[in-house]
Motif scaffolding. Structure first.
Motif, mmCIF file in Angstrom:
data_model
loop_
_atom_site.group_PDB
_atom_site.id
_atom_site.type_symbol
_atom_site.label_atom_id
_atom_site.label_comp_id
_atom_site.label_asym_id
_atom_site.label_seq_id
_atom_site.Cartn_x
_atom_site.Cartn_y
_atom_site.Cartn_z
ATOM 1 N N GLN A 499 8.787 11.544 -8.331
ATOM 2 C CA GLN A 499 7.644 10.357 -8.149
ATOM 3 C C GLN A 499 6.594 10.850 -7.537
ATOM 4 O O GLN A 499 5.492 10.124 -7.225
ATOM 5 C CB GLN A 499 8.334 8.975 -7.757
ATOM 6 N N ASN A 500 6.858 12.170 -6.698
ATOM 7 C CA ASN A 500 5.834 12.585 -5.561
ATOM 8 C C ASN A 500 5.428 11.190 -4.538
ATOM 9 O O ASN A 500 4.379 11.088 -4.075
ATOM 10 C CB ASN A 500 4.421 12.850 -6.529
ATOM 11 N N THR A 501 6.652 10.566 -4.458
ATOM 12 C CA THR A 501 6.549 9.562 -3.286
ATOM 13 C C THR A 501 7.129 9.988 -2.114
ATOM 14 O O THR A 501 8.234 10.589 -2.288
ATOM 15 C CB THR A 501 6.952 8.167 -3.786
ATOM 16 N N VAL A 502 6.757 9.570 -1.006
ATOM 17 C CA VAL A 502 7.671 9.927 0.413
ATOM 18 C C VAL A 502 7.703 8.420 0.996
ATOM 19 O O VAL A 502 6.595 7.597 0.818
ATOM 20 C CB VAL A 502 7.011 11.009 1.204
ATOM 21 N N TRP A 503 8.752 8.570 1.834
ATOM 22 C CA TRP A 503 8.938 7.223 2.480
ATOM 23 C C TRP A 503 9.333 7.473 4.039
ATOM 24 O O TRP A 503 10.093 8.348 4.118
ATOM 25 C CB TRP A 503 9.985 6.044 1.960
ATOM 26 N N SER A 504 8.660 6.848 4.886
ATOM 27 C CA SER A 504 9.266 7.427 6.215
ATOM 28 C C SER A 504 10.329 6.590 7.070
ATOM 29 O O SER A 504 10.624 6.789 7.958
ATOM 30 C CB SER A 504 7.665 7.524 7.063
ATOM 31 N N THR A 505 10.492 5.092 6.170
ATOM 32 C CA THR A 505 11.296 4.253 6.831
ATOM 33 C C THR A 505 11.838 3.362 5.800
ATOM 34 O O THR A 505 11.077 3.061 5.061
ATOM 35 C CB THR A 505 10.571 3.694 8.085
ATOM 36 N N GLY A 506 12.760 2.751 6.444
ATOM 37 C CA GLY A 506 13.041 1.484 5.501
ATOM 38 C C GLY A 506 12.929 0.023 6.451
ATOM 39 O O GLY A 506 13.090 -1.159 5.864
ATOM 40 N N THR A 507 11.988 0.175 7.519
ATOM 41 C CA THR A 507 11.415 -0.851 8.069
ATOM 42 C C THR A 507 9.971 -0.784 8.079
ATOM 43 O O THR A 507 9.508 -0.506 6.939
ATOM 44 C CB THR A 507 11.775 -0.977 9.444
ATOM 45 N N HIS A 508 9.246 -1.190 9.030
ATOM 46 C CA HIS A 508 7.587 -1.212 9.062
ATOM 47 C C HIS A 508 7.073 -0.171 9.817
ATOM 48 O O HIS A 508 8.072 0.372 10.737
ATOM 49 C CB HIS A 508 7.246 -2.781 9.958
ATOM 50 N N THR A 509 5.957 0.174 9.735
ATOM 51 C CA THR A 509 5.260 0.977 10.329
ATOM 52 C C THR A 509 3.919 0.238 11.254
ATOM 53 O O THR A 509 3.793 -0.905 11.138
ATOM 54 C CB THR A 509 4.628 2.072 9.631
ATOM 55 N N HIS A 510 3.491 0.876 12.211
ATOM 56 C CA HIS A 510 2.475 0.342 13.007
ATOM 57 C C HIS A 510 1.016 0.730 12.383
ATOM 58 O O HIS A 510 -0.009 0.212 13.086
ATOM 59 C CB HIS A 510 2.385 1.008 14.625
ATOM 60 N N THR A 511 0.864 1.272 11.232
ATOM 61 C CA THR A 511 -0.357 1.574 10.759
ATOM 62 C C THR A 511 -1.350 0.393 10.697
ATOM 63 O O THR A 511 -0.977 -0.668 10.302
ATOM 64 C CB THR A 511 -0.103 1.943 9.325
ATOM 65 N N PRO A 512 -2.375 0.634 11.253
ATOM 66 C CA PRO A 512 -3.624 -0.489 11.208
ATOM 67 C C PRO A 512 -3.898 -1.077 9.695
ATOM 68 O O PRO A 512 -3.759 -0.195 8.720
ATOM 69 C CB PRO A 512 -4.769 0.106 11.854
ATOM 70 N N VAL A 513 -3.931 -2.000 9.311
ATOM 71 C CA VAL A 513 -4.145 -2.538 8.179
ATOM 72 C C VAL A 513 -5.638 -3.092 7.915
ATOM 73 O O VAL A 513 -6.376 -3.364 8.923
ATOM 74 C CB VAL A 513 -3.248 -3.751 7.888
ATOM 75 N N GLN A 514 -5.977 -3.043 6.571
ATOM 76 C CA GLN A 514 -7.239 -3.478 6.198
ATOM 77 C C GLN A 514 -7.482 -4.996 6.612
ATOM 78 O O GLN A 514 -6.459 -5.824 6.187
ATOM 79 C CB GLN A 514 -7.787 -3.216 4.921
ATOM 80 N N VAL A 515 -8.666 -5.583 6.782
ATOM 81 C CA VAL A 515 -8.973 -6.921 6.829
ATOM 82 C C VAL A 515 -10.249 -6.990 5.905
ATOM 83 O O VAL A 515 -11.319 -6.527 6.360
ATOM 84 C CB VAL A 515 -9.295 -7.332 8.147
ATOM 85 N N ILE A 516 -10.253 -7.670 4.932
ATOM 86 C CA ILE A 516 -11.324 -7.902 4.072
ATOM 87 C C ILE A 516 -11.675 -9.343 4.132
ATOM 88 O O ILE A 516 -11.252 -10.321 4.036
ATOM 89 C CB ILE A 516 -10.892 -7.840 2.558
ATOM 90 N N ALA A 517 -12.927 -9.564 4.564
ATOM 91 C CA ALA A 517 -13.663 -10.850 4.765
ATOM 92 C C ALA A 517 -14.726 -11.204 3.909
ATOM 93 O O ALA A 517 -15.648 -10.148 3.427
ATOM 94 C CB ALA A 517 -14.096 -10.936 6.230
ATOM 95 N N TRP A 518 -14.836 -12.179 3.199
ATOM 96 C CA TRP A 518 -15.745 -12.495 2.397
ATOM 97 C C TRP A 518 -16.121 -14.054 2.536
ATOM 98 O O TRP A 518 -15.412 -15.075 2.709
ATOM 99 C CB TRP A 518 -15.142 -12.600 0.937
ATOM 100 N N GLY A 519 -17.648 -14.335 2.614
ATOM 101 C CA GLY A 519 -17.952 -15.624 2.719
ATOM 102 C C GLY A 519 -19.330 -15.462 3.146
ATOM 103 O O GLY A 519 -20.033 -14.630 3.128
#
Ligand code: MG
Ligand code: ZN
Length: 546
Positions: A499-519
């Motif tokens: 699949q050309n996929t890699v997974w680094s863990t079976g839990t969560h990572t600390h990667t910052p996430v996007q926040v999309i705000a609209w209004g």
């Protein structure tokens, strides 16, 4: 060194933001933000949380939309993209108090309260005291409130908005809190926490109440409380399938459409195609909630969770994760359709964290052949063929992931003869994996998925770690924590090279996430730059108050 890192990440962020259309000046031309009645006054707040939907998962959705030969996004953008391109995009750190990696309960608590929170608690401050959530503030301001999830409605993410408990696992208490909080619209799974202990499909009273039940009736409560009849007494209408929900026109609604989680992503896509879904979709629940809540002249607060993106990612199941993302994007589209012409509503779409450390990655397997059709000057002059050194992941993989017929749970279950708790034979597992995916693993791979090893981290009385043996993971084994379910991660590992996929863990990572705000511009601009989830929650609360 430190300042260099800071500088480069600032540059990267700036370019990411502009690539996402997050430049606030670009929204100046949007009539919504300078409409005559726009005073920046926020009547309604809609928060959407893709559980585990980090930047990598967003990338999967966007790449699928760009390359898929299916007609899902033919001539149109993802709904996520519609909001991102006409709204504002920020990035946010999700860290808990006393940790670097967050769980869903803590993350949602920080979003719901605008205050720092401890791991695995719901609706508490760092001392462990109940603290007011945005949903409760909305209620106090006379607004209507709603919670929607395709997991159990008492699961960590919705729980953090309407309950206050020391641990996310206290779902019986969470259900009581939610009802006492008088949340106007609650739609999701998890009937098992709302019916008296000992309930079963032979309980005539419940069968009558549920009216031709399609939901498994089995309780996980440890008391005799019937929260369904309590809800009715408190004025709620009840719904247990799509038709019953459809028939409700207003008022307070409690919809519980499954024993535990609602449908996985692949099963949902299948019933949708066959027009045979008994449960409402996440989009159906969203539209119904918006219909009902928008009748309140004081406005509303609504939280909608795509809760199983995380679950697929925990299992390292890229195929189901894609379907979960598509399911959530349908709900985002339903919000967009409702909100597009309004100037009184703030929409914030984010994740609580990234799950799985997912990515596509390039590899040394299946190096592509030379492509003689690329004949530009540079190739002719240098007498070279176009032939990259590595396998950069063929976009056709996206439709192959989409074609997966069952999620890993159901593949495992099928391999075990549809019997719970039966470990399949290697041959049955091989057939189930190869029969339900577009990829081919070997018998040796199947053997490998079934291996066990001593659990070095055994912990008596621990929900997951009490077992003496765990499925055998060769590397990073400490990050595969969910006991026998780690077999599913090993299916993901066996498929990964194809699949050309890699997974680094079976839990969560600390990667910052996007926040999309609209209004309205004044509200949308609160979500800017590099934030953290406490700030995101606090800004959401401020925006609602103004
Ligand atoms: Mg969740
Ligand atoms: Zn998770």
């Amino acid at each position: 060194m430190h300042s260099f890192i800071k500088l480069s990440s600032a540059i990267i962020t700036a370019s990411l933001l502009s690539a996402c259309g997050g430049d606030s000046s670009s929204s100046d031309s949007n009539s919504r933000t300078n409409g005559a009645s726009s005073s920046g006054k926020i009547k309604n707040v809609i928060m959407m949380i893709g559980d585990g939907m980090g930047p990598q998962q967003v990338g999967l959705l966007q790449d699928f939309a760009a390359h898929s030969k299916t007609d899902i996004y033919k001539n149109r953008e993802t709904a996520l993209e519609l909001f991102a391109n006409s709204g504002q995009v920020a990035f946010s750190s999700t860290t808990p108090v006393g940790g670097l990696v967050v769980d869903s309960a803590c993350s949602a608590t920080q979003l719901a309260t605008g205050k720092p929170a401890l791991s695995e608690v719901v609706g508490l401050d760092i001392e462990g005291n109940s603290t007011e959530t945005i949903l409760e503030m909305a209620k106090a301001a006379g607004k209507s409130t709603g919670l929607i999830s395709d997991t159990r409605i008492t699961h960590a993410t919705p729980a953090a908005f309407a309950s206050h408990q020391a641990h996310r696992s206290m779902e019986n208490e969470i259900a009581v809190d939610m009802l006492e909080n008088n949340v106007d619209v609650m739609l999701g799974g998890g009937l098992r926490y709302w019916i008296p202990q000992g309930s079963s499909s032979t309980s005539t009273e419940l069968v009558n109440l549920i009216n031709e039940p399609t939901v498994k009736i089995k309780s996980k409560r440890n008391d005799d409380r019937n929260l369904l009849t309590q809800a009715q007494t408190a004025g709620y209408e009840l719904a247990f399938n799509a038709d019953q929900l459809d028939a409700i026109e207003g008022g307070k609604v409690l919809g519980l459409f499954s024993y535990s989680a609602m449908l996985d992503g692949i099963s949902y896509t299948a019933c949708k195609k066959a027009d045979s879904c008994v449960q409402p979709s996440l989009a159906d629940m969203t539209t119904k909630a918006l219909d009902i809540l928008s009748k309140d002249e004081d406005g509303f607060f609504l939280m909608i969770e795509g809760g199983q993106i995380d679950w697929a990612a925990h299992n390292n199941d890229a195929g189901d994760m894609l379907h979960q993302l598509l399911k959530f994007d349908e709900s985002i589209q339903a919000v967009y359709d409702w909100v597009a012409d309004r100037n009184d509503t703030l929409v914030v779409i984010t994740a609580d964290h990234e799950t799985g450390g997912f990515s596509f990655s390039y590899s040394r397997k299946d190096i592509p052949a030379a492509d003689p059709t690329i004949v530009g000057d540079a190739f002719v002059e240098s007498n070279r063929d176009y032939k990259p050194n590595f396998n950069f992941a063929n976009p056709d993989l996206l439709d192959k992931l989409y074609a997966q017929k069952k999620d890993f749970y159901n593949i495992w279950y099928q391999a075990g003869g549809d019997l719970a708790d039966v470990e399949p034979t290697s041959v049955d597992l091989l057939n189930a994996i190869n029969g339900n995916t577009e990829f081919t693993i070997t018998q040796a791979d199947a053997d490998r998925i079934l291996e066990h090893e001593v659990n070095e981290y055994q912990e008596a009385d621990h929900k997951y770690l009490a077992a003496t043996e765990f499925p055998k993971v060769d590397d990073f084994e400490e990050f595969y924590v969910y006991g026998e379910e780690v077999h599913l991660n090993l299916i993901g590992r066996a498929l990964a090279k194809h699949q050309n996929t890699v997974w680094s863990t079976g839990t969560h990572t600390h990667t910052p996430v996007q926040v999309i705000a609209w209004g309205p511009k004044e509200a949308q601009q609160r979500f800017n730059g590099l934030m953290n989830h406490v700030e995101v929650g606090a800004q959401l609360i401020e925006a609602m108050k103004n």
